[in-house]
Motif scaffolding. Sequence first.
Motif, PDB file in Angstrom:
ATOM      1  N   GLY A  53       1.394   1.887  -0.283  1.00 36.81           N
ATOM      2  CA  GLY A  53       2.274   0.852   0.266  1.00 36.81           C
ATOM      3  C   GLY A  53       3.283   1.345   1.305  1.00 36.81           C
ATOM      4  O   GLY A  53       3.829   0.541   2.060  1.00 36.81           O
ATOM      5  N   ARG A  57      -0.698  -2.066   3.481  1.00 34.46           N
ATOM      6  CA  ARG A  57      -1.214  -2.901   2.382  1.00 34.46           C
ATOM      7  C   ARG A  57      -2.112  -3.978   2.980  1.00 34.46           C
ATOM      8  O   ARG A  57      -1.706  -4.669   3.914  1.00 34.46           O
ATOM      9  CB  ARG A  57      -0.075  -3.597   1.646  1.00 34.46           C
ATOM     10  CG  ARG A  57       0.666  -2.717   0.671  1.00 34.46           C
ATOM     11  CD  ARG A  57       1.300  -3.541  -0.439  1.00 34.46           C
ATOM     12  NE  ARG A  57       1.932  -2.651  -1.404  1.00 34.46           N
ATOM     13  CZ  ARG A  57       3.218  -2.336  -1.371  1.00 34.46           C
ATOM     14  NH1 ARG A  57       4.011  -2.837  -0.450  1.00 34.46           N
ATOM     15  NH2 ARG A  57       3.705  -1.523  -2.274  1.00 34.46           N
ATOM     16  N   GLY A  58      -3.311  -4.134   2.411  1.00 28.93           N
ATOM     17  CA  GLY A  58      -4.282  -5.088   2.939  1.00 28.93           C
ATOM     18  C   GLY A  58      -3.765  -6.516   2.980  1.00 28.93           C
ATOM     19  O   GLY A  58      -3.982  -7.239   3.960  1.00 28.93           O
ATOM     20  N   ASP A  72      -7.779  -3.857   3.430  1.00 35.10           N
ATOM     21  CA  ASP A  72      -7.789  -3.149   2.142  1.00 35.10           C
ATOM     22  C   ASP A  72      -8.369  -1.742   2.313  1.00 35.10           C
ATOM     23  O   ASP A  72      -7.905  -0.790   1.676  1.00 35.10           O
ATOM     24  CB  ASP A  72      -8.588  -3.938   1.102  1.00 35.10           C
ATOM     25  CG  ASP A  72      -7.780  -5.066   0.485  1.00 35.10           C
ATOM     26  OD1 ASP A  72      -6.533  -5.013   0.543  1.00 35.10           O
ATOM     27  OD2 ASP A  72      -8.389  -5.999  -0.064  1.00 35.10           O
ATOM     28  N   THR A 133      -9.848   2.101  -6.325  1.00 38.11           N
ATOM     29  CA  THR A 133     -11.133   1.876  -6.985  1.00 38.11           C
ATOM     30  C   THR A 133     -12.289   2.067  -6.004  1.00 38.11           C
ATOM     31  O   THR A 133     -13.449   2.067  -6.402  1.00 38.11           O
ATOM     32  CB  THR A 133     -11.238   0.431  -7.518  1.00 38.11           C
ATOM     33  OG1 THR A 133     -11.156  -0.456  -6.378  1.00 38.11           O
ATOM     34  CG2 THR A 133     -10.115   0.091  -8.478  1.00 38.11           C
ATOM     35  N   SER A 135     -12.919  -0.239  -3.844  1.00 40.09           N
ATOM     36  CA  SER A 135     -13.288  -1.614  -3.496  1.00 40.09           C
ATOM     37  C   SER A 135     -12.071  -2.417  -3.046  1.00 40.09           C
ATOM     38  O   SER A 135     -10.972  -2.218  -3.572  1.00 40.09           O
ATOM     39  CB  SER A 135     -13.898  -2.330  -4.696  1.00 40.09           C
ATOM     40  OG  SER A 135     -15.084  -1.711  -5.084  1.00 40.09           O
ATOM     41  N   THR A 140      -3.790  -0.225  -6.412  1.00 38.88           N
ATOM     42  CA  THR A 140      -3.821   1.092  -7.064  1.00 38.88           C
ATOM     43  C   THR A 140      -3.344   0.993  -8.512  1.00 38.88           C
ATOM     44  O   THR A 140      -3.632   1.892  -9.298  1.00 38.88           O
ATOM     45  CB  THR A 140      -2.986   2.129  -6.293  1.00 38.88           C
ATOM     46  OG1 THR A 140      -1.722   1.575  -5.993  1.00 38.88           O
ATOM     47  CG2 THR A 140      -3.681   2.553  -5.026  1.00 38.88           C
TER      48      THR A 140
HETATM   49  N1  UDP Z   1      -6.413  -0.961  -2.165  1.00 36.76           N
HETATM   50  C1  UDP Z   1      -7.681  -1.553  -2.325  1.00 36.76           C
HETATM   51  N2  UDP Z   1      -8.421  -1.252  -3.440  1.00 36.76           N
HETATM   52  C2  UDP Z   1      -7.983  -0.416  -4.422  1.00 36.76           C
HETATM   53  C3  UDP Z   1      -6.690   0.171  -4.266  1.00 36.76           C
HETATM   54  C4  UDP Z   1      -5.939  -0.116  -3.138  1.00 36.76           C
HETATM   55  O1  UDP Z   1      -8.116  -2.319  -1.480  1.00 36.76           O
HETATM   56  O2  UDP Z   1      -8.714  -0.182  -5.401  1.00 36.76           O
HETATM   57  C5  UDP Z   1      -5.654  -1.205  -0.923  1.00 36.76           C
HETATM   58  C6  UDP Z   1      -4.876  -2.523  -0.948  1.00 36.76           C
HETATM   59  O3  UDP Z   1      -4.912  -3.061   0.361  1.00 36.76           O
HETATM   60  C7  UDP Z   1      -3.466  -2.053  -1.292  1.00 36.76           C
HETATM   61  C8  UDP Z   1      -3.378  -0.732  -0.569  1.00 36.76           C
HETATM   62  O4  UDP Z   1      -4.699  -0.175  -0.744  1.00 36.76           O
HETATM   63  O5  UDP Z   1      -2.484  -2.946  -0.825  1.00 36.76           O
HETATM   64  C9  UDP Z   1      -2.328   0.231  -1.044  1.00 36.76           C
HETATM   65  O6  UDP Z   1      -2.251   0.277  -2.438  1.00 36.76           O
HETATM   66  P1  UDP Z   1      -1.029  -0.377  -3.290  1.00 36.76           P
HETATM   67  O7  UDP Z   1      -0.548  -1.614  -2.605  1.00 36.76           O
HETATM   68  O8  UDP Z   1      -1.483  -0.517  -4.691  1.00 36.76           O
HETATM   69  O9  UDP Z   1       0.046   0.759  -3.162  1.00 36.76           O
HETATM   70  P2  UDP Z   1       1.521   0.887  -3.843  1.00 36.76           P
HETATM   71  O10 UDP Z   1       2.057  -0.504  -4.048  1.00 36.76           O
HETATM   72  O11 UDP Z   1       1.356   1.583  -5.159  1.00 36.76           O
HETATM   73  O12 UDP Z   1       2.291   1.717  -2.865  1.00 36.76           O
END
Ligand code: UDP
Length: 236
Positions: A53, A57-58, A72, A133, A135, A140
């Motif tokens: 993040g 973030r997607g 993503d 994952t 996908s 996360t």
């Molecule tokens: N993401 C995804 N699939 C997963 C894990 C993460 O598509 O299995 C992408 C999703 O876009 C997500 C971004 O990676 O917003 C970053 O992860 P996350 O937002 O969970 O990060 P955190 O909030 O922990 O910083």
Amino acid sequence: MAKFKRILLKLSGESLMGEQGYGIDVKRLNEYAAQIKEVAEMGVQIGIVIGGGNIFRGLTGAGKGFDRVKGDQMGMMATVINSLALSSALGAAGVANKVLTAIRMEPVGEFYTKWKAIEAMENGQVVIMAAGTGSPYFTTDTGSSLRGIEIEADVMLKGTRVDGIYTADPEKDPTATKFDDITYDEVISRGLKVMDITATAMCKQNNLPIYVFNMDVVGNLRKVMEGEEIGTFVHP
Ligand code: UDP
């Protein structure tokens, strides 16, 4: 004696920004590495999933016109960047570690399998499991629930920047009170924003307890492993 033998530690990408508001704050990164080192030296087997993040973030990207799946994938690449940064910091601190990726990208990291992760942990390496994952449409948090279950961790330690789960967001509502412990069902029914529903439901279905604590205070990871009750325990 450490309270848990094998842990899945979830680190937030957003917390890695530290004070600077973007990217990777080297001070915060090195503090995380030092905290992990302390616990590795207690003989604990450590698997880590780190978010993205602080970079992308997607869902946020989709709001600005990015294709959701590509967004993503960008988010997953962001977790790889953070994983490499953490691997480098751990290496500099003298902690043996290995990066496994959910998307094939040798030589950046080996392609993840449960057995590679367990073998490395049993050989004393900290394992960082990158790319969530693999996908889209997952987070996360879900990635760490999945990996925690797969590697048969005793607990998923969710490191955040608050010291547990509150009745409301303590950064916005001064009347919010903290839970010392709570059930998975209550987290979901109260709509508490500690983890997404998919991640919480996976932990519930597979009996993986969650401990939410403030990872941004140096020494807290060790305190959790020593059994100090500084966060919130989520259980059946
Ligand atoms: N993401 C995804 N699939 C997963 C894990 C993460 O598509 O299995 C992408 C999703 O876009 C997500 C971004 O990676 O917003 C970053 O992860 P996350 O937002 O969970 O990060 P955190 O909030 O922990 O910083």
